[in-house]
Design an enzyme around this catalytic site. Structure first.
Site, PDB file in Angstrom:
ATOM      1  N   ASP A 175       0.677  -1.136   0.177  1.00 58.01           N
ATOM      2  CA  ASP A 175      -0.155   0.045   0.412  1.00 58.01           C
ATOM      3  C   ASP A 175       0.607   1.349   0.173  1.00 58.01           C
ATOM      4  O   ASP A 175       0.703   2.205  -1.188  1.00 58.01           O
ATOM      5  CB  ASP A 175      -0.793   0.314   1.490  1.00 58.01           C
TER       6      ASP A 175
ATOM      7  N   ARG B 191      -0.313   4.997  17.455  1.00 55.71           N
ATOM      8  CA  ARG B 191      -0.920   6.564  16.483  1.00 55.71           C
ATOM      9  C   ARG B 191      -0.677   7.290  16.823  1.00 55.71           C
ATOM     10  O   ARG B 191      -0.066   8.929  16.261  1.00 55.71           O
ATOM     11  CB  ARG B 191      -2.522   6.529  16.164  1.00 55.71           C
TER      12      ARG B 191
ATOM     13  N   ASP C 260      -7.918   4.966  12.295  1.00 55.31           N
ATOM     14  CA  ASP C 260      -6.071   4.870  11.946  1.00 55.31           C
ATOM     15  C   ASP C 260      -6.521   6.287  11.207  1.00 55.31           C
ATOM     16  O   ASP C 260      -6.395   7.052  11.588  1.00 55.31           O
ATOM     17  CB  ASP C 260      -5.896   3.746  11.733  1.00 55.31           C
TER      18      ASP C 260
ATOM     19  N   SER D  25      -5.555  -8.964   7.241  1.00 59.17           N
ATOM     20  CA  SER D  25      -4.864  -7.532   7.441  1.00 59.17           C
ATOM     21  C   SER D  25      -4.074  -7.153   8.867  1.00 59.17           C
ATOM     22  O   SER D  25      -5.265  -7.310  10.261  1.00 59.17           O
ATOM     23  CB  SER D  25      -6.074  -6.313   7.438  1.00 59.17           C
TER      24      SER D  25
END
Length: 404
Positions: A16, A96, A125, A178
């Site tokens: 990605d 994060r 996210d 994932s």
């Protein structure tokens, strides 16, 4: 589309974000700076450098943030005993704010006018990265490719790579899930997990043995606390990230920390995910045990009442908010006397408290708590007036016929 000269991208080196590097260059005609963080995900991050260089990136940041991650984010969160919706230990959420902070700092260092990430438009996210970015640099521009491009499948991403000569590893036996990992946890989503009725495959789990296959003999560990943080395991003083590494190892070996939940995402949808958090599961149990000995009752209950809000703030991406910082101040102040030791028994997926002590800060008074002769430390007759005073409003309401 605003003019962008330079953008800092949160870069993993995977499919990605490799596509995103080229897409940013092509779409925005801008320079790309990559930032790769080692948060203890268990994979080498240095190969990301060669991948970024092959894509034409000139400024490449690769940083080991494991110590900072546990010391300044994981430990403060665990002082609050934070869990989201009663189960989730916030392993992805707490990583994060640190990534967002470094994105902004690097943007300032390199005179970049934008930051970018690889989060999709369906997940949490994107919110966490961007709320952190705006809180730390209000005028920053954020580029979220998944909300702009039409490359909405793995096949289309691979086709883009072929077209632009981007080399990507096509690993045999690649996991269909994932996944996101750091020192606190590893998460799994997608594939068969999208059906909440389907049990996760045993082969999916990476950090822990199944409770059925865990040792038949329990493992005992002793945790030493100072101001609410673990500073030693079995008497060996360790750095914060070393504490979590050790607890992950011993917890995983005893089948601890697996979780399968359906959670409510901030963006509105429900999502089924599986998590492995062996060290964090041990930390939560141990911390509550030492607090049970050292915290005043009303302070402990106040913390418990505030915890769901605190956990929600982290889950939703508001780490850098004034309300989280205010709550953190109260939480940290409450930990002044949370010192001592906790002994735990780990057995087939269970974390069992078998002992706790605090030489100087324990509020447990054996002379008062004993069922034997207390030698006048507590007058049981006093309880009668206490009960009658607390019953007064109930008796008045009952006389008025309001309780039934």
């Amino acid at each position: 589309m605003s003019k962008v000269n330079k953008v800092v991208l949160a870069y993993s080196g995977g499919l990605d974000t490799s596509v995103i590097v080229k897409w940013l260059m092509e779409t925005y005609n801008c320079e790309v700076v990559t930032f790769t963080a080692d948060l203890g995900q268990g994979e080498e991050v240095e190969p990301a450098r060669a991948k970024a260089e092959a894509l034409g990136v000139k400024q490449i940041y690769i940083e080991d943030l494991r110590e900072e991650f546990v010391r300044d984010y994981v430990f403060p969160m665990f002082r609050a005993n934070a869990i989201y919706e009663g189960e989730y230990l916030l392993g992805t959420s707490i990583a994060r704010p640190l990534i967002a902070r470094r994105l902004i700092e690097i943007a300032n260092e390199t005179d970049a006018d934008a930051i970018s990430h690889g989060a999709t438009g369906k997940g949490n996210d994107q919110v966490r990265f961007e709320l952190g970015g705006y809180a730390l640099k209000p005028g920053v521009q954020v580029i979220a490719p998944w909300r702009e491009w039409d490359l909405n499948s793995r096949e289309s991403l691979l086709a883009y790579c072929d077209k632009h000569g981007i080399e990507v590893e096509k690993k045999k036996g690649k996991s269909p899930y994932s996944m996101d990992a750091n020192l606190l946890h590893i998460s799994y989503e997608g594939d068969i997990l999208e059906d909440p009725w389907t049990e996760a495959e045993e082969e999916m789990w990476r950090w822990s043995v199944s409770p059925e296959n865990a040792p038949d003999k329990p493992t005992y560990i002793e945790l030493t606390y100072e101001k609410g943080d673990i500073v030693a395991i079995d008497g060996e003083h360790l750095k914060p990230h070393e504490v979590l590494l050790k607890l992950n190892e011993v917890g995983g070996a005893n089948g601890i920390g697996r979780l399968d939940i359906v959670e409510n995402r901030f963006v509105g949808m429900k999502s089924r995910g599986c998590y492995e958090t062996p060290g964090g599961t041990i930390m939560l149990k141990g911390h509550r045990a030492i607090e049970s000995l050292t915290l005043d009752r009303e302070l402990a209950h106040l913390k418990d009442s505030l915890m769901p809000k605190y956990a929600e703030l982290i889950y939703n991406g508001f780490w850098w908010s004034p309300e989280r910082e205010a709550l953190q101040g109260l939480i940290d102040d409450s930990q002044r006397y949370v010192n001592g030791k906790v002994r735990l028994k780990l057995y087939k997926g269970n974390v069992i408290v078998v002992g706790r002590q605090s030489e100087n800060d324990s509020l447990f008074d054996e002379k008062i708590a004993t069922f034997e002769e207390d030698q006048g430390a507590y007058d049981q007759k006093d309880a009668a007036g206490f009960i009658k005073l607390n019953a007064l409003r109930l008796r008045i309401a009952a006389e008025k016929g309001r309780l039934l």
